[in-house]
Design a protein around this motif. Structure first.
Motif, PDB file in Angstrom:
ATOM      1  N   MET A  78       4.696  -1.612   3.236  1.00  0.00           N
ATOM      2  CA  MET A  78       5.082  -2.133   1.927  1.00  0.00           C
ATOM      3  C   MET A  78       5.819  -3.477   1.976  1.00  0.00           C
ATOM      4  SD  MET A  78       5.937   1.150  -0.475  1.00  0.00           S
ATOM      5  CE  MET A  78       6.006   0.123  -1.929  1.00  0.00           C
ATOM      6  N   PRO A  79       6.724  -3.721   2.972  1.00  0.00           N
ATOM      7  CA  PRO A  79       7.388  -5.038   3.005  1.00  0.00           C
ATOM      8  C   PRO A  79       6.401  -6.207   3.104  1.00  0.00           C
ATOM      9  CG  PRO A  79       8.542  -3.496   4.429  1.00  0.00           C
ATOM     10  CD  PRO A  79       7.287  -2.812   3.986  1.00  0.00           C
TER      11      PRO A  79
ATOM     12  N   LEU B 187       5.026  -6.626  -0.339  1.00  0.00           N
ATOM     13  CA  LEU B 187       6.058  -7.147  -1.233  1.00  0.00           C
ATOM     14  C   LEU B 187       6.312  -8.633  -0.979  1.00  0.00           C
ATOM     15  CD1 LEU B 187       8.613  -4.179  -1.188  1.00  0.00           C
ATOM     16  CD2 LEU B 187       7.265  -4.962  -3.147  1.00  0.00           C
ATOM     17  N   TYR B 188       6.314  -9.029   0.296  1.00  0.00           N
ATOM     18  CA  TYR B 188       6.521 -10.439   0.644  1.00  0.00           C
ATOM     19  C   TYR B 188       5.372 -11.299   0.108  1.00  0.00           C
ATOM     20  CZ  TYR B 188       7.068 -14.666   3.442  1.00  0.00           C
ATOM     21  OH  TYR B 188       7.199 -15.974   3.847  1.00  0.00           O
TER      22      TYR B 188
ATOM     23  N   THR C 174       3.454 -10.553  -2.349  1.00  0.00           N
ATOM     24  CA  THR C 174       3.547 -10.551  -3.814  1.00  0.00           C
ATOM     25  C   THR C 174       4.558 -11.575  -4.307  1.00  0.00           C
ATOM     26  OG1 THR C 174       2.974  -8.202  -3.893  1.00  0.00           O
ATOM     27  CG2 THR C 174       4.058  -9.116  -5.837  1.00  0.00           C
ATOM     28  N   ASN C 175       5.691 -11.670  -3.602  1.00  0.00           N
ATOM     29  CA  ASN C 175       6.733 -12.622  -3.990  1.00  0.00           C
ATOM     30  C   ASN C 175       6.244 -14.066  -3.879  1.00  0.00           C
ATOM     31  OD1 ASN C 175       9.465 -13.352  -4.711  1.00  0.00           O
ATOM     32  ND2 ASN C 175       9.746 -13.947  -2.573  1.00  0.00           N
TER      33      ASN C 175
ATOM     34  N   LEU D  42       1.149  -1.787  -7.087  1.00  0.00           N
ATOM     35  CA  LEU D  42       1.860  -2.882  -6.445  1.00  0.00           C
ATOM     36  C   LEU D  42       1.002  -4.145  -6.437  1.00  0.00           C
ATOM     37  CD1 LEU D  42       4.511  -3.566  -5.034  1.00  0.00           C
ATOM     38  CD2 LEU D  42       3.446  -2.948  -2.866  1.00  0.00           C
TER      39      LEU D  42
ATOM     40  N   ALA E 212       1.618  -7.729  -9.298  1.00  0.00           N
ATOM     41  CA  ALA E 212       1.608  -9.179  -9.086  1.00  0.00           C
ATOM     42  C   ALA E 212       0.790  -9.852 -10.182  1.00  0.00           C
ATOM     43  CB  ALA E 212       1.020  -9.492  -7.718  1.00  0.00           C
TER      44      ALA E 212
END
Length: 584
Positions: free
Chosen positions: A172-173, A176-177, A179-180, A297, A301
């Motif tokens: 997931m990280p 998430l990265y 996506t950011n 997730l 985005a």
């Protein structure tokens, strides 16, 4: 800094949800129920595989299949109500914002419209407002729903098999990265898209409005090249958007697939080892759960981007809503009628700072008097009209009507007592009747017809197909300039003003229309204060007083005969030049 501004804009948008508080709460309730029902299905699948299929329990299997069907139906119902109520709420909110925006724009000073392109205001009022709706329909509530779904799913996954869940959490990280990074890039890209959309709208609106000029001067190819350049910038802005989407979503798919592969490998090894740490039901459930966890997730985005576009649009809309460009309407007196005495005392005004158009003008108009204002272009004639109606605020001095400062009257009542007939008559795409009354419920059809007969334009209107119900189309293109002027005269007459202003009303019409307008002018100016601005001096010879302006000042005033008696006078020179004759 940008994120603070955007958070502030989002709060402003959410403030419009206050009248719909109960509906807002129901949207959240449906989002919670949707996340519970969605996450329950994989867990029921695990129980079905481990407790009934593995044990060959056909009765229990049927029971769980029915239960899964019920949960699925509940999920569908929750999805329906959540989507419907979220969109319903969004549409009502943008309806309120659009109403407020239009009402706000309608109260702006004319100076604001002098500086702002119409295309930009159209973009703000239409497409930007629609983008705000997407905050609710595709953005905020969808994100809330997806986050709730992910939280519930992670809880169930930990409850089912915490070791398999840790494998999922390791991936997931990375997502998430990505996506950011994606979100930051898309924020810039969307901002550029909105800017280019506004530029495109402005260009198209102006060229379509001025198409006659484009064709008259053979500028089709030139304007097309300019359009291509603007369209190219618009295209490039969207290309960045497409590029970032093309990079992010494959990365998200790869991470999801690799995680699923790791789960199948690790879980399968546990099953083969027979240690009882993983069951076939776990593998079946996790196959669904990983998709249900990573898809939101991945979609968050995309939904963040939609919400981002909505927030950027909201910033643009609130920029206009927070623009203080209104004429101060602090007057308390209601102008029910005027005697018609008008005084300008040392009036100074400039459209642009330090470039005065009126330079200390002093003028007195007596009740019932018809005065004419003449002078070269840019002398300040039309500016006096704009100030009398308070379309602009004067820099200094005072304007009085019936010995009362016009600022002491309410803006609506002041303008109701002053009617203006402009040279360039604007007609809406509507019937002749509605263009005359402008939907004023106090003006009846019978009154309009009687008024038309009184000023001599009834026969002209009845000669049109459908008479008063004839649709003049956009800007009155179905009528000649003279015919549009006649309708404008009738529009002014039926409003029964105390003060009448004719601004170049007969400067570009045919002889027949001019005769009708002269008759109409004599009728509607009778008994009321009238101000006539004209280049054609023949139309103002009988005025009670003629005001001659030059470079923002009154240089001469008097009757026609008095002014002709002034040697080398400004008016005398204008008259001799226009009629190609010498006055003795």
């Amino acid at each position: 800094m940008k994120s603070k501004v955007q958070t502030k804009s989002l709060k402003k948008v959410l403030a419009y949800a206050k009248p719909y508080k109960s509906r807002f709460i129901w949207v959240i309730v449906w989002a919670i129920l949707l996340s519970i029902f969605a996450a329950a299905r994989p867990y029921l699948l695990k129980q079905t595989v481990d407790s009934y299929i593995s044990l060959n329990d056909k009765t229990g299997l049927l029971y769980y299949i029915i239960l899964m069907g019920i949960v699925l139906l509940l999920e569908v119902a929750a999805q329906f109500y959540f989507t419907y109520w979220a969109n319903w709420l969004g549409q009502d909110i943008i309806k309120d914002i659009r109403n407020k925006l239009f009402n706000h724009i309608a109260s702006f000073k004319m100076k604001y419209f002098d500086n702002e392109p119409v295309g930009k205001l159209v973009t703000r009022s239409v497409s930007d407002i629609e983008s705000i709706a997407s905050i609710f329909s595709q953005g905020l509530f969808m994100i809330v729903s997806d986050v709730l779904k992910m939280v519930v799913i992670l809880g169930i996954m930990f409850y089912m098999n915490w070791k398999l869940t840790l494998i999922v959490l390791l991936a997931m990280p990375i997502l998430l990265y990505a996506t950011n990074i994606f979100q930051k890039k898309m924020r810039v890209a969307f901002n550029e898209v909105r800017t280019q959309v506004s530029n495109l709208n402005t260009f198209v609106q102006e060229r379509l409005t001025g198409m006659k000029i484009v064709q008259l001067f053979n500028r089709e190819d030139i304007e097309f090249e300019k359009f291509k350049a603007i369209n190219e910038k618009h295209n490039n802005a969207w290309q960045k958007n497409i590029l970032y989407n093309s990079i992010f979503f494959p990365i998200a798919d790869i991470v999801s697939s690799l995680t699923l592969g790791a789960i199948v490998w690790y879980g399968g090894m546990n099953i083969l080892d027979g240690n009882g740490m993983t069951t076939f039901g776990d593998l079946f459930a996790y196959t669904m759960l990983i998709t249900m966890l990573f898809n939101p997730l991945r979609q968050i985005a995309d939904k963040f981007n939609v919400m981002q576009m909505g927030i950027i649009a909201a910033e643009r809309v609130f920029e206009i809503l927070e623009t203080d460009s209104q004429i101060q309407n602090i007057g308390t007196k209601e102008a029910t009628s005027f005697n018609g005495k008008v005084d300008l005392e040392n009036v100074r005004f400039s459209y642009i700072d330090k470039e005065e158009v009126l330079k200390g003008v002093n003028l007195q108009i007596n009740p019932g008097e018809t005065i004419a204002i003449v002078g070269s272009t840019g002398a300040g004639k039309t500016t006096i009209i704009n100030l009398l109606n308070r379309f602009y605020e004067i820099d200094s001095g005072i304007i009085k009507i019936d010995n009362t400062n016009i600022k002491d009257f309410t803006l609506e009542s002041l303008r109701k007592q002053i009617a203006v007939v402009l040279q360039d008559v604007f007609l809406f795409a509507d019937t002749v009747y509605h263009n005359i009354t402008l939907y004023n419920p106090e003006i009846t059809r019978e009154y309009v017809i009687n008024s038309a007969k009184q000023i001599g334009v009834h026969d002209f209107i009845m000669s049109l197909p459908n008479g008063y119900d004839y649709d003049v189309k956009e800007r009155g293109v179905m009528l000649s300039s003279g015919q549009r002027q006649l309708i404008a005269f009738l529009r002014a007459y039926v409003s029964n003003p105390s003060i009448l202003i004719l601004d170049e009303a007969t400067s570009s019409i045919d002889t027949y229309s001019e005769e009708l307008i002269q008759t109409a002018t004599e009728t509607i100016t009778k008994g009321r204060t009238s101000i006539v601005i004209a280049h054609r001096l023949a139309t103002i010879i009988n005025a009670d007083k003629i005001i001659v302006m030059d470079k923002g000042k009154i240089v001469e005033q008097g009757t026609h005969s008095e002014l002709l008696m002034q040697d080398a006078g400004f008016y005398k020179n204008l008259y001799e030049a226009q009629f190609d004759t010498k006055v003795a």
